[in-house]
Write an enzyme that holds these catalytic residues in place. Sequence first.
Site, PDB file in Angstrom:
ATOM      1  N   LEU A 255      -4.584  -6.645  13.760  1.00 33.59           N
ATOM      2  CA  LEU A 255      -5.059  -8.096  14.967  1.00 33.59           C
ATOM      3  C   LEU A 255      -6.559  -7.617  15.396  1.00 33.59           C
ATOM      4  CD1 LEU A 255      -1.980  -7.971  17.225  1.00 33.59           C
ATOM      5  CD2 LEU A 255      -2.925  -9.454  15.540  1.00 33.59           C
ATOM      6  N   GLY A 258     -12.306 -12.050  13.320  1.00 34.79           N
ATOM      7  CA  GLY A 258     -13.229 -12.181  12.520  1.00 34.79           C
ATOM      8  C   GLY A 258     -13.175 -12.994  11.079  1.00 34.79           C
ATOM      9  N   GLY A 262      -9.519 -10.118   2.157  1.00 31.51           N
ATOM     10  CA  GLY A 262     -10.262 -10.391   1.485  1.00 31.51           C
ATOM     11  C   GLY A 262      -9.147  -9.292   0.325  1.00 31.51           C
ATOM     12  N   CYS A 265      -6.450  -7.564  -3.195  1.00 28.82           N
ATOM     13  CA  CYS A 265      -4.465  -7.334  -3.386  1.00 28.82           C
ATOM     14  C   CYS A 265      -4.016  -8.366  -2.445  1.00 28.82           C
ATOM     15  CB  CYS A 265      -4.108  -6.513  -2.993  1.00 28.82           C
ATOM     16  SG  CYS A 265      -4.172  -4.450  -4.174  1.00 28.82           S
TER      17      CYS A 265
HETATM   18  N1  NAD Z   1      -6.007  -1.363  -5.524  1.00 29.35           N
HETATM   19  C1  NAD Z   1      -5.063  -1.419  -4.098  1.00 29.35           C
HETATM   20  O1  NAD Z   1      -5.514  -1.038  -3.487  1.00 29.35           O
HETATM   21  C2  NAD Z   1      -3.419  -1.522  -4.992  1.00 29.35           C
HETATM   22  C3  NAD Z   1      -3.062  -1.210  -3.622  1.00 29.35           C
HETATM   23  C4  NAD Z   1      -1.309  -1.351  -4.177  1.00 29.35           C
HETATM   24  C5  NAD Z   1      -0.932  -2.154  -5.332  1.00 29.35           C
HETATM   25  N2  NAD Z   1      -1.608  -2.851  -5.844  1.00 29.35           N
HETATM   26  C6  NAD Z   1      -1.324  -2.767  -7.209  1.00 29.35           C
HETATM   27  O2  NAD Z   1      -1.504  -2.448  -8.859  1.00 29.35           O
HETATM   28  C7  NAD Z   1      -2.197  -3.134  -9.485  1.00 29.35           C
HETATM   29  C8  NAD Z   1      -3.355  -2.569 -10.130  1.00 29.35           C
HETATM   30  O3  NAD Z   1      -4.505  -2.667  -8.840  1.00 29.35           O
HETATM   31  P1  NAD Z   1      -5.831  -2.734  -9.520  1.00 29.35           P
HETATM   32  O4  NAD Z   1      -6.260  -3.004  -7.550  1.00 29.35           O
HETATM   33  O5  NAD Z   1      -5.607  -0.814  -9.630  1.00 29.35           O
HETATM   34  O6  NAD Z   1      -6.063  -3.335 -11.025  1.00 29.35           O
HETATM   35  P2  NAD Z   1      -7.578  -2.906 -11.069  1.00 29.35           P
HETATM   36  O7  NAD Z   1      -8.031  -4.471 -12.244  1.00 29.35           O
HETATM   37  O8  NAD Z   1      -8.658  -2.650 -11.067  1.00 29.35           O
HETATM   38  O9  NAD Z   1      -7.295  -2.034 -12.852  1.00 29.35           O
HETATM   39  C9  NAD Z   1      -5.833  -2.465 -13.422  1.00 29.35           C
HETATM   40  C10 NAD Z   1      -6.868  -1.218 -14.917  1.00 29.35           C
HETATM   41  O10 NAD Z   1      -5.411  -1.424 -15.865  1.00 29.35           O
HETATM   42  C11 NAD Z   1      -6.287  -1.280 -16.662  1.00 29.35           C
HETATM   43  N3  NAD Z   1      -5.489  -1.668 -17.970  1.00 29.35           N
HETATM   44  C12 NAD Z   1      -5.451  -3.430 -18.671  1.00 29.35           C
HETATM   45  N4  NAD Z   1      -4.596  -3.514 -19.356  1.00 29.35           N
HETATM   46  C13 NAD Z   1      -3.870  -2.863 -19.824  1.00 29.35           C
HETATM   47  C14 NAD Z   1      -3.616  -1.998 -20.742  1.00 29.35           C
HETATM   48  N5  NAD Z   1      -3.055  -2.891 -22.160  1.00 29.35           N
HETATM   49  N6  NAD Z   1      -2.913  -0.910 -20.937  1.00 29.35           N
HETATM   50  C15 NAD Z   1      -3.668   0.226 -20.287  1.00 29.35           C
HETATM   51  N7  NAD Z   1      -4.690  -0.083 -18.874  1.00 29.35           N
HETATM   52  C16 NAD Z   1      -4.483  -1.280 -19.395  1.00 29.35           C
HETATM   53  C17 NAD Z   1      -7.583  -2.213 -16.746  1.00 29.35           C
HETATM   54  O11 NAD Z   1      -8.791  -1.395 -17.859  1.00 29.35           O
HETATM   55  C18 NAD Z   1      -7.602  -1.429 -15.089  1.00 29.35           C
HETATM   56  O12 NAD Z   1      -7.975  -0.258 -15.340  1.00 29.35           O
HETATM   57  C19 NAD Z   1      -1.686  -5.041  -9.391  1.00 29.35           C
HETATM   58  O13 NAD Z   1      -0.283  -4.797  -9.979  1.00 29.35           O
HETATM   59  C20 NAD Z   1      -2.196  -4.968  -8.229  1.00 29.35           C
HETATM   60  O14 NAD Z   1      -2.058  -6.093  -6.766  1.00 29.35           O
HETATM   61  C21 NAD Z   1      -3.232  -2.546  -6.003  1.00 29.35           C
END
Ligand code: NAD
Length: 437
Positions: A255, A258, A262, A265
């Site tokens: 809450l 601002g 972003g 996710c």
């Molecule tokens: N970043 C967060 O805080 C967070 C939190 C919860 C859920 N998620 C979810 O988790 C997932 C990943 O998020 P992220 O932020 O780590 O994404 P990201 O894009 O930063 O990382 C994805 C990774 O997967 C690798 N990759 C791509 N294709 C591949 C393949 N064929 N084989 C092996 N590796 C491969 C990429 O090189 C990269 O290192 C997304 O669905 C996101 O919505 C992210």
Amino acid sequence: MALRVSVIGTNYLGAAHAAGMAEFGHEVIGVDIVEERVQTLNAGRSPIFEEGLEPLLTKHTSSGRLRFTTDHREVADWADVHFLCVGTPQSPSGAADLSQVHAAADSLAPHLTRPTLVVGKSTVPVGTAPALQERLRAASPAGDGIDVAWNPEFLREAYAVEDTLRPDRIVLGVQNERAASLLKRCYAMPLSENTPIIECDLATAELIKVAANAFLATKISFINAMAQMCQAAGGDVTLLADAIGHDKRIGRDFLNAGLGFGGGCLPKDIRALAASAQDHGVTVLSDLIGSVEAINAGQRTEIAELAIEQAGGDVTGKRIAVLGAAFKPGTDDTRNSPSLTVAAHLAAHGADVHVYDPQATVDSPGISQDPTVEEALTGAEMVLHLTEWPEFRQLDPEHLATLVKNPLMIDGRLKLHRPQWAKAGWKVVQIGRAATL
Ligand SMILES: NC(=O)c1ccc[n+]([C@@H]2O[C@H](COP(=O)([O-])OP(=O)(O)OC[C@H]3O[C@@H](n4cnc5c(N)ncnc54)[C@H](O)[C@@H]3O)[C@@H](O)[C@H]2O)c1
């Protein structure tokens, strides 16, 4: 008993998950297609700035319980469980782009010759899991021996290690007892500490994750709409948030009025949910999310336009300092950063924008990055506080007033102590806070 676990995709989510699984006592191999990332991880270093991640990676790459590879074949028949942690970015239509999920499955499937469990952790639209299971079974020698489960991840960047090791809940979307019991073995350690567990079907598991993000985004946009109301009517949104936040049914988190949300996710996840809701004919949900997004985007424009207005309607050639580039404090992630949207808006209007961030690197045309707050502020005609790093609250307004050309602060995060800055000669502008406070 320890399991053999593969983690496919090893960036924000996967690196923390792989290190966490090793900490839980399992043997872990992480797989990524980016060679440089794999080398960094194998050296026990973190590819991202995330508190506590590097020590955990160092600990377990040294103990031999954790290593990384670029070859999916190495893990195919080796692992008891495969966790998919690849990216699901936004496609041009707004829906989730599942190409990384499909590519990871296609690299793994031909080498799966024994029954196994593939567990999705990536955030995906409802209906992804059964389609993925079909895809894997069709392309794999193990055929129907392959099961898919969904175990959505709720970690917060900046708290990724804490959230991985001590999750506030574990959601298991499973189709059979075998998958459930294997996943419970993966999480035996947090489960032994009474972490709540929700066992459900695949569709519910997929929806739980996007519902959580949509609810959090709605909370932020709601308080920003109230900030607009306070601004128009003369109220104070911070006191309002404190007051309603004491209500246990509401809670104070998320809450903070601002600049809005972003990152990699929330924005893309709610847009994907809106697209999926449209596909399912649930327009009440896509309409709700549309409003949440519009309020969020409006905050960025509002702050940028406020800065231009405070500069007398023209920022051309004027030096403007921006505090913060990461989408939130505690990370170096600049994906969909509200701060950088505002900085780019001002640069596009001809301002000479200088950004300082303690961790994030700025790679935007027309925006300079300075190594210290002092350098960014020197000669500035205006300062914008756009990412609320704790260190910005410790700044000395008296000293900074001697560096700038004009002591004007736009506090886009409503976090600076206005009386203290005012005492040092600053004009502090905060949307939604009564001018007298
Ligand atoms: N970043 C967060 O805080 C967070 C939190 C919860 C859920 N998620 C979810 O988790 C997932 C990943 O998020 P992220 O932020 O780590 O994404 P990201 O894009 O930063 O990382 C994805 C990774 O997967 C690798 N990759 C791509 N294709 C591949 C393949 N064929 N084989 C092996 N590796 C491969 C990429 O090189 C990269 O290192 C997304 O669905 C996101 O919505 C992210």
